[in-house]
Design a protein around this motif. Structure first.
Motif, mmCIF file in Angstrom:
data_model
loop_
_atom_site.group_PDB
_atom_site.id
_atom_site.type_symbol
_atom_site.label_atom_id
_atom_site.label_comp_id
_atom_site.label_asym_id
_atom_site.label_seq_id
_atom_site.Cartn_x
_atom_site.Cartn_y
_atom_site.Cartn_z
ATOM 1 N N GLN A 36 1.189 -1.615 0.222
ATOM 2 C CA GLN A 36 -0.076 -0.307 0.232
ATOM 3 C C GLN A 36 1.273 1.781 -0.170
ATOM 4 O O GLN A 36 0.404 2.316 -1.078
ATOM 5 C CB GLN A 36 -0.906 -0.080 1.299
ATOM 6 N N LEU A 37 1.737 1.607 0.938
ATOM 7 C CA LEU A 37 3.068 2.448 0.770
ATOM 8 C C LEU A 37 3.706 2.643 -0.480
ATOM 9 O O LEU A 37 3.960 3.311 -1.018
ATOM 10 C CB LEU A 37 3.862 2.795 1.926
ATOM 11 N N GLU A 38 4.124 1.737 -1.533
ATOM 12 C CA GLU A 38 4.696 1.510 -2.311
ATOM 13 C C GLU A 38 3.731 1.878 -3.330
ATOM 14 O O GLU A 38 4.243 2.693 -3.816
ATOM 15 C CB GLU A 38 5.195 -0.140 -2.851
ATOM 16 N N GLU A 39 2.122 1.971 -3.640
ATOM 17 C CA GLU A 39 1.003 2.119 -3.908
ATOM 18 C C GLU A 39 0.902 4.240 -4.048
ATOM 19 O O GLU A 39 0.156 4.814 -4.750
ATOM 20 C CB GLU A 39 0.085 2.065 -3.892
ATOM 21 N N LEU A 40 1.413 4.253 -3.037
ATOM 22 C CA LEU A 40 1.278 5.780 -2.655
ATOM 23 C C LEU A 40 3.165 6.472 -3.044
ATOM 24 O O LEU A 40 2.738 7.182 -3.600
ATOM 25 C CB LEU A 40 1.036 5.919 -1.034
ATOM 26 N N GLY A 41 3.725 5.269 -3.305
ATOM 27 C CA GLY A 41 4.888 6.480 -4.357
ATOM 28 C C GLY A 41 6.117 6.799 -3.196
ATOM 29 O O GLY A 41 6.585 7.573 -3.937
ATOM 30 N N LEU A 42 5.687 6.198 -1.773
ATOM 31 C CA LEU A 42 6.955 6.854 -1.071
ATOM 32 C C LEU A 42 8.205 5.652 -1.403
ATOM 33 O O LEU A 42 8.174 4.769 -2.014
ATOM 34 C CB LEU A 42 6.335 5.753 0.298
ATOM 35 N N GLN A 43 9.677 5.896 -0.757
ATOM 36 C CA GLN A 43 10.093 5.330 -0.959
ATOM 37 C C GLN A 43 10.675 4.055 -0.355
ATOM 38 O O GLN A 43 10.582 4.264 1.094
ATOM 39 C CB GLN A 43 11.366 6.782 -1.126
ATOM 40 N N GLU A 44 11.961 3.462 -0.195
ATOM 41 C CA GLU A 44 11.825 2.485 0.150
ATOM 42 C C GLU A 44 12.274 2.595 1.350
ATOM 43 O O GLU A 44 12.023 2.391 2.252
ATOM 44 C CB GLU A 44 12.841 1.897 -0.497
ATOM 45 N N GLU A 45 12.953 3.899 1.380
ATOM 46 C CA GLU A 45 13.401 4.649 3.533
ATOM 47 C C GLU A 45 12.239 4.952 3.931
ATOM 48 O O GLU A 45 12.215 4.188 5.230
ATOM 49 C CB GLU A 45 15.273 5.272 2.905
ATOM 50 N N ILE A 61 9.071 3.623 3.607
ATOM 51 C CA ILE A 61 8.568 3.220 3.908
ATOM 52 C C ILE A 61 9.001 1.830 4.599
ATOM 53 O O ILE A 61 8.344 1.701 5.574
ATOM 54 C CB ILE A 61 8.399 1.683 2.417
ATOM 55 N N LYS A 62 10.341 2.056 5.256
ATOM 56 C CA LYS A 62 11.120 0.898 5.994
ATOM 57 C C LYS A 62 10.498 2.112 7.661
ATOM 58 O O LYS A 62 10.572 0.930 8.576
ATOM 59 C CB LYS A 62 12.805 1.233 5.545
ATOM 60 N N LYS A 63 10.902 3.133 7.261
ATOM 61 C CA LYS A 63 10.948 4.510 8.477
ATOM 62 C C LYS A 63 9.521 4.062 9.249
ATOM 63 O O LYS A 63 9.137 3.733 10.548
ATOM 64 C CB LYS A 63 10.974 5.823 8.694
ATOM 65 N N ILE A 64 8.080 3.668 8.097
ATOM 66 C CA ILE A 64 6.906 3.418 8.397
ATOM 67 C C ILE A 64 6.934 2.811 9.039
ATOM 68 O O ILE A 64 5.842 2.372 10.147
ATOM 69 C CB ILE A 64 6.248 4.669 7.268
ATOM 70 N N MET A 65 7.111 1.442 8.286
ATOM 71 C CA MET A 65 7.364 -0.161 9.242
ATOM 72 C C MET A 65 8.036 -0.056 10.280
ATOM 73 O O MET A 65 7.090 -0.887 10.953
ATOM 74 C CB MET A 65 7.739 -1.521 7.835
ATOM 75 N N ASP A 66 8.539 0.247 10.748
ATOM 76 C CA ASP A 66 9.408 0.202 11.705
ATOM 77 C C ASP A 66 8.454 0.528 13.113
ATOM 78 O O ASP A 66 8.629 0.160 14.225
ATOM 79 C CB ASP A 66 10.591 0.602 12.069
ATOM 80 N N LEU A 67 8.307 1.881 12.832
ATOM 81 C CA LEU A 67 7.456 2.391 13.939
ATOM 82 C C LEU A 67 6.212 2.009 13.949
ATOM 83 O O LEU A 67 6.069 1.653 15.469
ATOM 84 C CB LEU A 67 7.678 4.419 13.114
ATOM 85 N N ASN A 68 5.694 1.429 12.957
ATOM 86 C CA ASN A 68 4.411 0.354 13.110
ATOM 87 C C ASN A 68 4.734 -0.857 14.056
ATOM 88 O O ASN A 68 3.910 -1.123 15.002
ATOM 89 C CB ASN A 68 3.418 0.111 11.677
ATOM 90 N N GLY A 69 5.489 -1.198 14.246
ATOM 91 C CA GLY A 69 6.450 -2.553 14.488
ATOM 92 C C GLY A 69 6.869 -2.062 16.236
ATOM 93 O O GLY A 69 6.506 -3.013 16.506
ATOM 94 N N GLU A 70 6.718 -0.961 15.898
ATOM 95 C CA GLU A 70 7.516 -0.406 17.703
ATOM 96 C C GLU A 70 5.926 -0.404 18.433
ATOM 97 O O GLU A 70 6.103 -0.413 19.833
ATOM 98 C CB GLU A 70 7.949 0.728 17.463
#
Length: 185
Positions: free
Chosen positions: A5-14, A16-25
């Motif tokens: 979903q984040l890739e479809e929004l046009g976000l860069q890999e870096e 996306i990684k930060k968002i996923m890390d925050l969500n994981g926390e």
């Protein structure tokens, strides 16, 4: 939230990684909070069981000492009634702890923002815990509260995000920069 979903929004890999890390926390923090609550309940449960078994030992010891002595018989009966009352109180407290724990877990599963606030709106007389550990009378109340007081529950936020004002994203970012420098846009 999924990476796709984040890739479809046009976000860069870096990003996306930060968002996923925050969500994981956030997910880990919620799990840790639930584990701490369960540990407290188990600890209190063990303490109550230990008190009950010690009282049972006291009763057996006193029963063996009581023979024909009326004074000891009276003491025994007084202690027995006291311990029976204490046992009933401890059993009630244990049942209340189990019920509250089950309610907290159900509210957490329903994404309640504040369990205390939601509990204040529940009719606790209608909520029962059966012998199998299943709650009755809670699901309907939660559904009703989600309709009437939806702000108490986190159902995720909907965003009408449209990158590039609704236009499709440029397929080649390098070409977009070249076009900007050439003045084509």
């Amino acid at each position: 939230m999924k990476r796709k979903q984040l890739e479809e929004l046009g976000l860069q890999e870096e990003q996306i990684k930060k968002i996923m890390d925050l969500n994981g926390e956030d997910i880990q923090n919620a799990k840790d909070k639930a584990s701490a609550s369960n540990a407290e309940i188990l600890e209190e449960n063990e303490a109550l069981k230990s008190q009950m078994s010690e009282r049972d030992k006291d009763l057996k010891k006193l029963r063996s000492q009581v023979k024909d002595n009326e004074d000891l018989t009276k003491q025994f009966n007084d202690l027995k009634s006291k311990y029976d009352k204490d046992t009933a109180d401890l059993t009630q407290k244990l049942a209340t702890n189990r019920l509250n724990s089950a309610i907290d877990q159900s509210l957490s599963k329903a994404n309640a923002r504040n369990n205390k606030a939601v509990k204040g709106l529940l009719n606790m007389d209608e909520i029962k815990l059966d012998d199998d550990g299943n709650l009755t009378g809670l699901d309907d109340q939660i559904k009703s509260l989600q309709k009437s007081d939806g702000y108490l529950f986190d159902e995720g936020s909907k965003q009408d995000y449209q990158p590039n004002n609704g236009k499709p994203a440029n397929a080649d970012p390098i070409q977009a920069m070249v076009d900007i420098f050439k003045g084509d846009k």
